[in-house]
Design an enzyme around this catalytic site. Structure first.
Site, PDB file in Angstrom:
ATOM      1  N   LYS A   1     -35.620   1.016 -61.991  1.00  0.00           N
ATOM      2  CA  LYS A   1     -36.820   2.170 -62.051  1.00  0.00           C
ATOM      3  C   LYS A   1     -37.908   1.795 -60.912  1.00  0.00           C
ATOM      4  O   LYS A   1     -38.210   2.636 -60.293  1.00  0.00           O
ATOM      5  CB  LYS A   1     -37.708   1.983 -63.403  1.00  0.00           C
ATOM      6  CG  LYS A   1     -36.864   2.387 -64.663  1.00  0.00           C
ATOM      7  CD  LYS A   1     -37.955   2.600 -65.763  1.00  0.00           C
ATOM      8  CE  LYS A   1     -38.637   1.367 -66.076  1.00  0.00           C
ATOM      9  NZ  LYS A   1     -37.939   0.114 -66.435  1.00  0.00           N
TER      10      LYS A   1
ATOM     11  N   ARG B   1     -44.580   4.365 -72.992  1.00  0.00           N
ATOM     12  CA  ARG B   1     -43.808   3.453 -73.359  1.00  0.00           C
ATOM     13  C   ARG B   1     -43.582   3.672 -74.843  1.00  0.00           C
ATOM     14  O   ARG B   1     -42.939   2.656 -75.577  1.00  0.00           O
ATOM     15  CB  ARG B   1     -44.167   1.980 -73.047  1.00  0.00           C
ATOM     16  CG  ARG B   1     -42.914   1.294 -72.287  1.00  0.00           C
ATOM     17  CD  ARG B   1     -43.780  -0.201 -71.816  1.00  0.00           C
ATOM     18  NE  ARG B   1     -43.075  -0.993 -71.468  1.00  0.00           N
ATOM     19  CZ  ARG B   1     -42.815  -1.179 -70.104  1.00  0.00           C
ATOM     20  NH1 ARG B   1     -43.362  -0.487 -69.101  1.00  0.00           N
ATOM     21  NH2 ARG B   1     -42.173  -2.562 -69.373  1.00  0.00           N
TER      22      ARG B   1
ATOM     23  N   ARG C   1     -33.351 -11.243 -60.261  1.00  0.00           N
ATOM     24  CA  ARG C   1     -34.237 -10.413 -59.529  1.00  0.00           C
ATOM     25  C   ARG C   1     -35.573 -11.210 -58.975  1.00  0.00           C
ATOM     26  O   ARG C   1     -35.855 -12.292 -59.663  1.00  0.00           O
ATOM     27  CB  ARG C   1     -34.948  -9.501 -60.488  1.00  0.00           C
ATOM     28  CG  ARG C   1     -36.046  -8.683 -60.144  1.00  0.00           C
ATOM     29  CD  ARG C   1     -36.433  -7.528 -60.803  1.00  0.00           C
ATOM     30  NE  ARG C   1     -37.174  -7.583 -62.187  1.00  0.00           N
ATOM     31  CZ  ARG C   1     -37.485  -6.824 -62.913  1.00  0.00           C
ATOM     32  NH1 ARG C   1     -37.215  -5.464 -62.531  1.00  0.00           N
ATOM     33  NH2 ARG C   1     -38.264  -7.169 -63.835  1.00  0.00           N
TER      34      ARG C   1
ATOM     35  N   ARG D   1     -40.070 -13.393 -61.722  1.00  0.00           N
ATOM     36  CA  ARG D   1     -41.155 -13.018 -62.580  1.00  0.00           C
ATOM     37  C   ARG D   1     -41.110 -14.078 -63.767  1.00  0.00           C
ATOM     38  O   ARG D   1     -40.367 -14.109 -64.212  1.00  0.00           O
ATOM     39  CB  ARG D   1     -41.168 -11.630 -63.108  1.00  0.00           C
ATOM     40  CG  ARG D   1     -42.046 -10.660 -61.992  1.00  0.00           C
ATOM     41  CD  ARG D   1     -41.515  -9.186 -62.421  1.00  0.00           C
ATOM     42  NE  ARG D   1     -41.836  -8.700 -63.707  1.00  0.00           N
ATOM     43  CZ  ARG D   1     -41.401  -7.565 -64.206  1.00  0.00           C
ATOM     44  NH1 ARG D   1     -41.155  -6.619 -63.442  1.00  0.00           N
ATOM     45  NH2 ARG D   1     -41.571  -7.339 -65.373  1.00  0.00           N
TER      46      ARG D   1
ATOM     47  N   ARG E   1     -37.927  -8.435 -74.456  1.00  0.00           N
ATOM     48  CA  ARG E   1     -38.368  -7.227 -73.710  1.00  0.00           C
ATOM     49  C   ARG E   1     -37.424  -6.281 -74.231  1.00  0.00           C
ATOM     50  O   ARG E   1     -37.800  -4.931 -74.299  1.00  0.00           O
ATOM     51  CB  ARG E   1     -38.322  -7.488 -72.305  1.00  0.00           C
ATOM     52  CG  ARG E   1     -39.697  -8.037 -71.904  1.00  0.00           C
ATOM     53  CD  ARG E   1     -39.743  -8.740 -70.597  1.00  0.00           C
ATOM     54  NE  ARG E   1     -39.424  -7.604 -69.310  1.00  0.00           N
ATOM     55  CZ  ARG E   1     -38.886  -8.193 -68.183  1.00  0.00           C
ATOM     56  NH1 ARG E   1     -38.425  -9.392 -68.035  1.00  0.00           N
ATOM     57  NH2 ARG E   1     -38.729  -7.256 -67.333  1.00  0.00           N
TER      58      ARG E   1
HETATM   59  P1  ADP Z   1     -40.327  -4.378 -67.307  1.00  0.00           P
HETATM   60  O1  ADP Z   1     -39.406  -4.973 -66.131  1.00  0.00           O
HETATM   61  O2  ADP Z   1     -40.106  -4.663 -68.684  1.00  0.00           O
HETATM   62  O3  ADP Z   1     -40.197  -2.705 -67.539  1.00  0.00           O
HETATM   63  P2  ADP Z   1     -42.812  -3.923 -66.240  1.00  0.00           P
HETATM   64  O4  ADP Z   1     -43.238  -4.319 -65.068  1.00  0.00           O
HETATM   65  O5  ADP Z   1     -42.973  -2.329 -66.405  1.00  0.00           O
HETATM   66  O6  ADP Z   1     -41.776  -4.409 -67.000  1.00  0.00           O
HETATM   67  O7  ADP Z   1     -44.098  -4.474 -67.441  1.00  0.00           O
HETATM   68  C1  ADP Z   1     -44.611  -5.640 -67.586  1.00  0.00           C
HETATM   69  C2  ADP Z   1     -45.431  -5.822 -68.974  1.00  0.00           C
HETATM   70  O8  ADP Z   1     -46.418  -5.074 -68.775  1.00  0.00           O
HETATM   71  C3  ADP Z   1     -44.631  -5.261 -70.081  1.00  0.00           C
HETATM   72  O9  ADP Z   1     -43.642  -6.420 -70.647  1.00  0.00           O
HETATM   73  C4  ADP Z   1     -45.927  -5.225 -71.005  1.00  0.00           C
HETATM   74  O10 ADP Z   1     -46.390  -6.199 -71.350  1.00  0.00           O
HETATM   75  C5  ADP Z   1     -47.101  -4.661 -69.999  1.00  0.00           C
HETATM   76  N1  ADP Z   1     -46.761  -3.005 -70.105  1.00  0.00           N
HETATM   77  C6  ADP Z   1     -46.467  -2.457 -69.132  1.00  0.00           C
HETATM   78  N2  ADP Z   1     -46.450  -1.158 -69.320  1.00  0.00           N
HETATM   79  C7  ADP Z   1     -46.881  -0.809 -70.635  1.00  0.00           C
HETATM   80  C8  ADP Z   1     -47.350   0.334 -71.549  1.00  0.00           C
HETATM   81  N3  ADP Z   1     -46.945   1.550 -71.094  1.00  0.00           N
HETATM   82  N4  ADP Z   1     -47.833  -0.051 -72.762  1.00  0.00           N
HETATM   83  C9  ADP Z   1     -47.759  -1.223 -72.951  1.00  0.00           C
HETATM   84  N5  ADP Z   1     -47.575  -2.329 -72.263  1.00  0.00           N
HETATM   85  C10 ADP Z   1     -47.200  -2.316 -70.962  1.00  0.00           C
END
Ligand code: ADP
Length: 236
Positions: free
Chosen positions: A18, A93, A132, A165, A176
């Site tokens: 994404k 989410r 990554r 990360r 996750r």
């Molecule tokens: P991923 O690679 O898991 O898609 P992101 O970079 O999108 O990770 O998000 C990292 C973290 O930020 C998530 O694991 C969560 O803790 C928090 N987070 C991001 N977006 C949301 C959301 N819409 N609702 C709740 N927590 C979120």
């Protein structure tokens, strides 16, 4: 008459591409990409009150409370640069977040919503996330696949040393993925009847960008001609 706001939502588990597609599409369509993960990591880097509160949650891969994230996103998409549209990566989410977004958009003049659901196998995701790397300064994402000097890779934009990360470690990855399936899985049903497109995320990045633009082009009445020319160039 003012063109309708276009909101593009990316659904898909961590590692499904994404972030990469968001950058490409945002550039091609000249609309901002709003990554909630990036917004939150910026808070942590800047050491704000919110950043200090959420550091441990982010590291574990748990989700923040809906209310916390909803207000942050509402504030961001109310900004002038989102007037014609934006790409949402990582939001909504949960179904509660999707309902919040629908209400917010309705009260703000409506929007044409397109949802891309990035589908990819769990094995492929674990492989990708383990490899990554991200630039701690500009946020660019890279893969160490096939890189012999993976630990010394630097960002081509600013020469920073790329890092993994903290939530890309095996335990946090598994956590996750489970959290994704439990909370975000139901969004497929929520959006299925309107502007919903499944994308096979195992294909090459260029192929996927072309596919996304192919879906958006015929519906792009609110994108300017200049943006569409840009979109065509971006994938060549
Ligand atoms: P991923 O690679 O898991 O898609 P992101 O970079 O999108 O990770 O998000 C990292 C973290 O930020 C998530 O694991 C969560 O803790 C928090 N987070 C991001 N977006 C949301 C959301 N819409 N609702 C709740 N927590 C979120």
């Amino acid at each position: 008459m003012q063109a309708q706001r276009r909101v593009i939502i990316f659904l898909g588990p961590p590692g499904s591409g994404k972030g990469t597609q968001g950058m490409r599409l945002g550039e091609a369509l000249a609309i901002p990409v709003i990554s909630t993960g990036e917004l939150l990591r910026n808070e942590c880097r800047a050491g704000t009150d919110l950043g200090r509160q959420i550091g441990a949650i982010l590291q574990s891969g748990q989700l923040l409370a809906d209310s916390q994230i909803n207000s942050m996103v509402a504030h961001r998409i109310a900004a002038a640069d989102c007037l014609h549209g934006c790409i949402l990566d990582g939001f909504p989410r949960t179904v509660a977040q999707a309902e919040f977004l629908d209400n917010w958009l309705e009260q703000s003049g409506g929007a044409e919503v397109t949802v891309f659901d990035f589908l990819v196998s769990v094995d492929e995701l674990i492989e990708r996330l383990g490899k990554r790397r991200q630039c701690p300064k500009c946020g660019c994402i890279f893969s160490t696949r096939g890189e012999p000097l993976a630990n010394r890779m630097t960002c081509p934009n600013d020469r920073s040393l790329l890092v993994s990360r903290t939530d890309d470690q095996p335990d946090a990855i598994r956590n996750r993925l489970q959290i994704y399936q439990r909370n975000t899985g139901p969004l497929t049903k929520y959006y299925r009847r309107r502007g919903y497109h499944r994308i096979s995320a195992a294909k090459s990045p260029d192929f996927i960008t072309e596919e996304l633009l192919g879906v958006l082009r015929p519906q792009s009445s609110n994108l300017t001609a200049a943006n569409l020319v840009l979109a065509a160039h971006a994938i060549n």
